[in-house]
Design a protein around this motif. Structure first.
Motif, mmCIF file in Angstrom:
data_model
loop_
_atom_site.group_PDB
_atom_site.id
_atom_site.type_symbol
_atom_site.label_atom_id
_atom_site.label_comp_id
_atom_site.label_asym_id
_atom_site.label_seq_id
_atom_site.Cartn_x
_atom_site.Cartn_y
_atom_site.Cartn_z
ATOM 1 N N ASP A 1 0.842 -1.192 0.000
ATOM 2 C CA ASP A 1 0.000 0.000 0.000
ATOM 3 C C ASP A 1 0.884 1.252 0.000
ATOM 4 O O ASP A 1 0.730 2.149 -0.829
ATOM 5 C CB ASP A 1 -0.909 -0.038 1.236
ATOM 6 C CG ASP A 1 -2.006 1.012 1.194
ATOM 7 O OD1 ASP A 1 -1.960 1.888 0.318
ATOM 8 O OD2 ASP A 1 -2.911 0.952 2.052
ATOM 9 N N GLN B 1 3.039 1.479 -3.274
ATOM 10 C CA GLN B 1 2.323 1.764 -4.521
ATOM 11 C C GLN B 1 1.598 3.104 -4.486
ATOM 12 O O GLN B 1 1.425 3.744 -5.516
ATOM 13 C CB GLN B 1 1.295 0.662 -4.802
ATOM 14 C CG GLN B 1 1.906 -0.685 -5.138
ATOM 15 C CD GLN B 1 0.825 -1.715 -5.415
ATOM 16 O OE1 GLN B 1 -0.224 -1.406 -5.947
ATOM 17 N NE2 GLN B 1 1.106 -2.953 -5.049
ATOM 18 N N CYS B 2 1.129 3.508 -3.304
ATOM 19 C CA CYS B 2 0.213 4.645 -3.251
ATOM 20 C C CYS B 2 0.831 5.905 -2.657
ATOM 21 O O CYS B 2 0.269 6.983 -2.811
ATOM 22 C CB CYS B 2 -1.037 4.281 -2.463
ATOM 23 S SG CYS B 2 -1.901 2.881 -3.145
ATOM 24 N N TRP C 1 5.672 5.934 -4.389
ATOM 25 C CA TRP C 1 5.787 5.104 -5.586
ATOM 26 C C TRP C 1 7.068 5.375 -6.363
ATOM 27 O O TRP C 1 7.411 4.632 -7.251
ATOM 28 C CB TRP C 1 4.543 5.252 -6.457
ATOM 29 C CG TRP C 1 4.298 6.641 -6.992
ATOM 30 C CD1 TRP C 1 4.956 7.237 -8.019
ATOM 31 C CD2 TRP C 1 3.306 7.569 -6.548
ATOM 32 N NE1 TRP C 1 4.452 8.488 -8.232
ATOM 33 C CE2 TRP C 1 3.440 8.729 -7.351
ATOM 34 C CE3 TRP C 1 2.325 7.537 -5.557
ATOM 35 C CZ2 TRP C 1 2.616 9.845 -7.186
ATOM 36 C CZ3 TRP C 1 1.516 8.644 -5.401
ATOM 37 C CH2 TRP C 1 1.666 9.790 -6.206
#
Lengths: 107, 991
Positions: B734, B737-738, B741
């Motif tokens: 999480d 990626q969010c 990144w």
């Protein structure tokens, strides 16, 4: 039982394959932020009847987090897009605006 | 009496008689009967008792809307309560029993509630049982529990099996009447992938019963031909006995197929739950007839006019010898004609409309039947069976004009489209004043993911009434040309919500709206008077529509009465919410195959087989099964645990630690990433070393812990708790990626790639040395370091980490080599006294050492500082997940409960989770508290009870004794002590 298109692997994913992650486009506030800023980041969430931006993970698929714009009232999905962005893509915003003229924007 | 007619019955096969029993009495029906038609054919009109007043109840309907006739069906492992006899197909040997009566169906003590009915008005639950407060628990609740509930709970394990199936179609047509068949035929011709489902065992719906002719031939022939044509289309699937239970987001349709209900024990699954994704759904679900509200309309023998027709035409069963038809519309005249055709007497047709003309009434008059215009029923005579009716003027107050003897009443208050599926997912309704019905509003359909309509309602489900209208509606919406029918013009109905219109309170108290829950016209009017203006509130206050039939018959009548009482139009009142399932579905179907061994996946370690063969007593840990302890013959669980602990403390023990989460974090930014994830610093950890770490969520609360290992310059291995591996891996992804990144980091969950074995105890080193291959000496492998090599022939990574307080090695090998290494260690350790130990011994040994356990010392509200873990929190780092939250005033308060050890004065074991009390009471009058127990065990090492707990100002109160009241009045007195009970200096593990 929503269906969302995963923008990474292209699979039309059913809700059972997905993990919900709450509101999208939050800005993180860490040490040094005011109580109000941190409170807003930690607890204040939108709950609109209408256009909403959400985080979803294709948990039982490619494993990627992505973002989705949909209408909480009609369940219409306007689009999905990768999570590596701080704002919805311009063309998606234009599409939503054309379908929901009274929409006030994602912020 | 009700009886089987000598001839007729389009659905029964008289050459195949079937035997069954009702309340132990032997009865006979025929192949093709429902349990309802068979019972009625055997003159069994009284079938149950109502919920509140225990009034005698008989059949009202012939289909899924039946409110009264629920039975317990089957015996033993095939017993199921609340089965609707109208939707139960008869089979040889069926055994049914009536419900909700005591001591017997014919004589019921609970019926005394009926006499005192005036003291049990709507909302009586809320009024009567409020005061005095103590009376609820000691008087009211026990009495209500005794009399509440429908049916009995099955006592045996279900003998049947159930399954899930998945379906996909461009178009799902729900309902196999003429509308559904015509819609499916048109879509099939267009090449669409079509699924047509029908809840009963038969195609055609009402049309064959109602004498419809299509294209100049009887509906039955048209149905047969159409089903045949559909059967030949490769793109069309037909499925009977399949009820669409609910429509959900984006065309997700649940359907419930009753495969084996009528053939129990034949080896097939009993029910199948279809999870269908439909491109579009056509609801051709027909309509349900409404009862009329007149006094005594719940007495057995009062039935819906359409149902009476069904029983006569479909099953050759006459509900009575002498029937009165009462109606506000033309359709009910078909019942009078059907009864006459079967040779039965129709005493009169009582029509509320002032003047009745038209083809159907004329046809009835031509048969010599009296048609009473502008009349209503003032009162039904009889108790357990109708004996007659008192006729009055509909426009009056109920003064009797004449009395007519009869033993059955066929009533019709008009028809309501079945709009459930349309409404489940957001479709809106409009009120059609001319037809007095709510029907789907085509302008506001439920929408799919593209924002377009995903449902089309056709035929009677869309408000069409005659066969002509039905087929024209299908053609209009689906395309194609409508077939011609023999429909005749029908006069408009006249809405009649109570009969007679000026009925006084005495009559209204006997006008039933909801038969199963005993809700009457007077109850709804009372609710309105008491301020319940919302239909949803009135529903809950009176229980209208809350029974197992979910108000299929009562809702429209109830909200019309409410609207009248509130002096507002019906659409202004609106409807209650339609929620799935349409009719109840079995718990077995919901469970599907997920029962017994395959209830959920079972994760086993590579050494699981050995554990099973060596006395393992297993416990579930997440989806894993782990060995709680290894029992020897004749040994109890607690003796085994104590033996394992003492052996590990004195000699050497082995633990299967394979379930421990193992996450690889790799990349140029991996160190930076881990510094954000953990409260401590991981980027500075040298290659070859291990460090204990804590992870918090953004709210500051402790979420997971474990030992972090630096494998190489850019690679770390993070151990997580056994239950936390997937969650923490998702947590890492999480953030990567969010949020971050642009950081170059990969993660991989390798939990199952490795088997891991802890070897702990004074003799641990000797065992490893005997196995040979690696330098495991104090100098060669110091505490909190790791080495890679070949140990006893296995490719191993050996970590010198200890969760037990003993000299300890954790050895990770590829999963495929785990069992070999385990066996090799057992063999090598024999001379040093090795014994395996389980999770409970691990827990107790860690508690003796004062180590925390996620989920014991933490519960989602505990921060690391509460657990005196400040040493594992970096003060230098500018940021880590949870840092900002821990700066909040409440988190930094000195009044937070903190971790301490607890020792009872008498050496006994504190109960788990008990609270320490303080002086005084809080605002709710409850005793103040000042702490609670988080872990508590008997320590075989120290031979006394030990515990940890969170106590206010705990670390500053060493030696103080506090009280822990427990169940049964006993108060445990415990002293606050250091949380490390065993080897505080670490002399045992640092050797």
């Amino acid at each position: 039982m929503l269906i969302l298109d995963c923008p990474y692997c292209g699979v039309k994913a059913e809700e059972t394959e997905l993990q919900a992650g709450g509101e999208a486009h939050l800005k993180r506030y860490g040490p040094g932020s005011s109580d109000e800023e941190f409170d807003g980041y930690m607890f204040m969430r939108k709950n609109p009847k209408g256009v909403h931006f959400e985080r979803w993970r294709h948990a039982y698929g490619c494993g990627k987090w992505f973002l989705a714009a949909r209408c909480t009232a009609t369940l219409e999905v306007f689009g999905t897009y990768p999570a590596q962005t701080s704002a919805p893509p311009a063309d998606l915003q234009a599409k939503i605006k054309s379908k929901r003229p009274n929409w006030e924007g994602y912020k | 009496m009700s009886t089987r007619l000598p001839k007729g019955g389009r659905l029964i096969d008289r050459t195949k008689p079937l035997n069954f029993t009702f309340n132990g009495r032997r009865m006979q029906g025929y192949q093709g009967d429902t349990l309802a038609s068979a019972l009625l054919g055997a003159d069994q009109m009284l079938l149950g008792r109502s919920f509140k007043y225990h009034r005698p109840r008989g059949l009202v309907a012939s289909g899924a809307e039946e409110p009264n006739a629920l039975v317990g069906l089957g015996t033993g492992s095939r017993f199921e309560p609340n089965q609707r006899v109208t939707t139960t197909e008869l089979f040889e040997g069926a055994s049914a029993a009536s419900q909700n009566h005591w001591p017997s169906l014919e004589f019921d003590v609970g019926a005394i509630n009926n006499t005192f009915g005036r003291f049990l008005p709507g909302g009586f639950y809320y009024k009567t049982f409020m005061f005095p407060r103590f009376a609820w628990k000691h008087v009211f609740e026990p009495v209500i529990r005794q009399s509440a509930g429908l049916g009995k709970v099955p006592q045996d394990r279900d003998a049947d099996r159930y399954e899930y199936a998945y379906g996909f179609a461009d178009l799902v047509v729900v309902g196999g009447g003429v509308a559904g068949l015509a819609a499916a035929l048109q879509a099939g011709k267009e090449g669409k992938r079509v699924l047509l489902i029908e809840q009963t065992a038969h195609w055609g719906g009402r049309a064959p019963v109602d004498g419809v002719e299509i294209d100049g031939r009887p509906a039955e022939d048209w149905v047969k031909a159409t089903v045949e044509a559909l059967g030949k289309m490769a793109n069309v699937t037909l499925r009977t006995r399949t009820m669409a239970s609910g429509l959900y987001d984006h065309g997700y349709l649940l359907a419930y197929e009753r495969i084996g209900d009528h053939t129990p024990g034949d080896g097939r699954p009993r029910h199948r739950l279809w999870r269908i994704r439909a491109g579009h759904v056509v609801t051709a679900t027909g309509a349900i007839e409404r009862p009329l509200s007149f006094a005594g309309n719940d007495i057995p023998g009062v039935m819906l006019a359409g149902a009476v027709r069904d029983y006569v035409v479909n099953w050759a069963v006459s509900p009575g010898d002498r029937t009165v038809v009462v109606t506000n519309n033309d359709d009910a005249y078909r019942t009078a004609l059907a009864l006459t055709e079967a040779g039965l007497i129709v005493a009169a047709v009582v029509d509320a409309r002032a003047s009745v003309t038209g083809a159907l009434p004329d046809a009835v008059r031509a048969k010599g039947i009296r048609v009473l215009e502008g009349r209503g029923i003032a009162k039904v005579k009889g108790t357990k069976r109708v004996t007659g009716v008192s006729i009055c003027a509909q426009a009056g107050e109920g003064a009797e004009i004449e009395e007519i003897d009869c033993d059955a009443i066929a009533m019709s208050g008009g028809w309501s489209p079945v709009v459930h599926l349309w409404s489940h997912c957001g479709g809106k309704l409009i009120w059609d004043d001319a037809r007095a019905m709510f029907r789907p509003d085509a302008a506001k359909p439920p929408t799919g993911d593209d924002g377009m309509s995903m449902v089309t309602a056709v035929g009677s489900a869309n408000g069409a009434l005659t066969a002509d209208e039905v087929l024209a509606d299908v053609a209009k919406q689906m395309g194609g040309k409508a077939a011609k029918t023999n429909s005749v013009a029908e006069a408009a109905l006249e809405p009649v919500w109570i009969m007679p219109q000026g009925a006084g309170p005495q009559l209204k108290m006997k006008m039933w709206l909801d038969y199963q829950n005993d809700v009457k016209v007077s109850d709804v009017q009372l609710a309105a008077r008491e301020g319940y203006h919302s239909v949803e509130h009135t529903k809950r206050y009176t229980t209208l529509g809350m029974a197992t039939d979910q108000g299929k018959l009562s809702n429209i009548n109830g909200l019309a009465v409410l609207s009248d009482a509130l002096s507002q139009a019906i659409p202004q009142t609106g409807t209650t919410t339609f929620r799935p399932p349409y009719t109840p579905i079995s718990m077995g179907a919901i469970a599907g195959e997920a029962r017994g061994d395959i209830f959920q996946p079972l994760r086993k370690t590579p050494m699981d087989e050995w554990h099973g063969a060596n006395g393992a007593y297993f416990e579930p840990v997440g989806l894993w099964r782990r060995t709680y302890c290894y029992q020897r013959p004749g040994e109890g669980v607690h003796e085994a645990v104590n033996r394992e602990i003492l052996n590990a403390r004195e000699k050497v023990g082995m633990l299967d630690a394979s379930t421990l989460g193992k996450l690889i974090v790799k990349g140029p930014d991996a160190g930076r990433f881990l510094d954000m994830l953990y409260t401590g610093v991981m980027s500075t950890l040298p290659v070859g070393k291990c460090r204990y770490g804590l992870m918090c969520n953004e709210n500051g609360f402790l979420s997971d812990d474990g030992v972090v290992v630096r494998l190489s310059e850019d690679t770390w291995l993070c151990h997580t708790t056994s239950g936390g591996a997937d969650r923490i891996h998702g947590w890492m992804e999480d953030w990567l990626q969010c949020e971050w990144w642009d950081w170059k980091v990969y993660t991989a969950n390798v939990t199952e790639e490795y088997a891991q074995i802890a070897v702990a105890g004074p003799n641990a080193r000797k065992v490893l040395e005997k196995l040979g291959g690696m330098d495991v000496s104090a100098e060669g492998l110091p505490a909190m370091e790791w080495r890679e090599g070949v140990l006893g022939g296995c490719r191993a990574r050996v970590y010198r980490i200890s969760f037990s307080g003993e000299l300890s090695y954790e050895i990770a090998v590829p999963a495929s080599e785990g069992l070999a290494l385990w066996k090799a260690l057992i063999a090598a350790g024999e001379e040093f006294g090795v014994m395996p130990y389980g999770t409970e011994a691990m827990h107790i040994m860690r508690a003796e050492k004062g180590f925390i356990m996620i989920g014991d010392e933490t519960d989602g509200t505990v921060i690391p500082q509460d657990l005196n873990l400040n040493w594992a929190i970096s003060k230098k780092k500018a940021d880590y997940l949870g840092k900002r939250a821990q700066e909040r005033s409440h988190m930094a308060s000195p009044d937070r409960w903190k971790l301490v050890g607890l020792e009872t004065l008498d050496g006994s074991v504190l109960p788990d989770g008990v609270y320490a009390v303080a002086d005084g009471v809080n605002a709710n009058g409850q005793r103040n508290v000042q702490g609670r127990v988080t872990s508590t065990y008997y320590s075989p090492t120290l031979k006394k009870g030990i515990a940890m707990g969170l106590v206010k100002h705990g670390p500053d109160r060493m030696g103080e004794v506090i009280d822990f009241p427990a169940d049964g009045g006993k108060v445990f007195k415990a002293k606050i002590v250091d949380q490390v009970f065993y080897d505080k200096e670490g002399a045992k593990q640092n050797v």
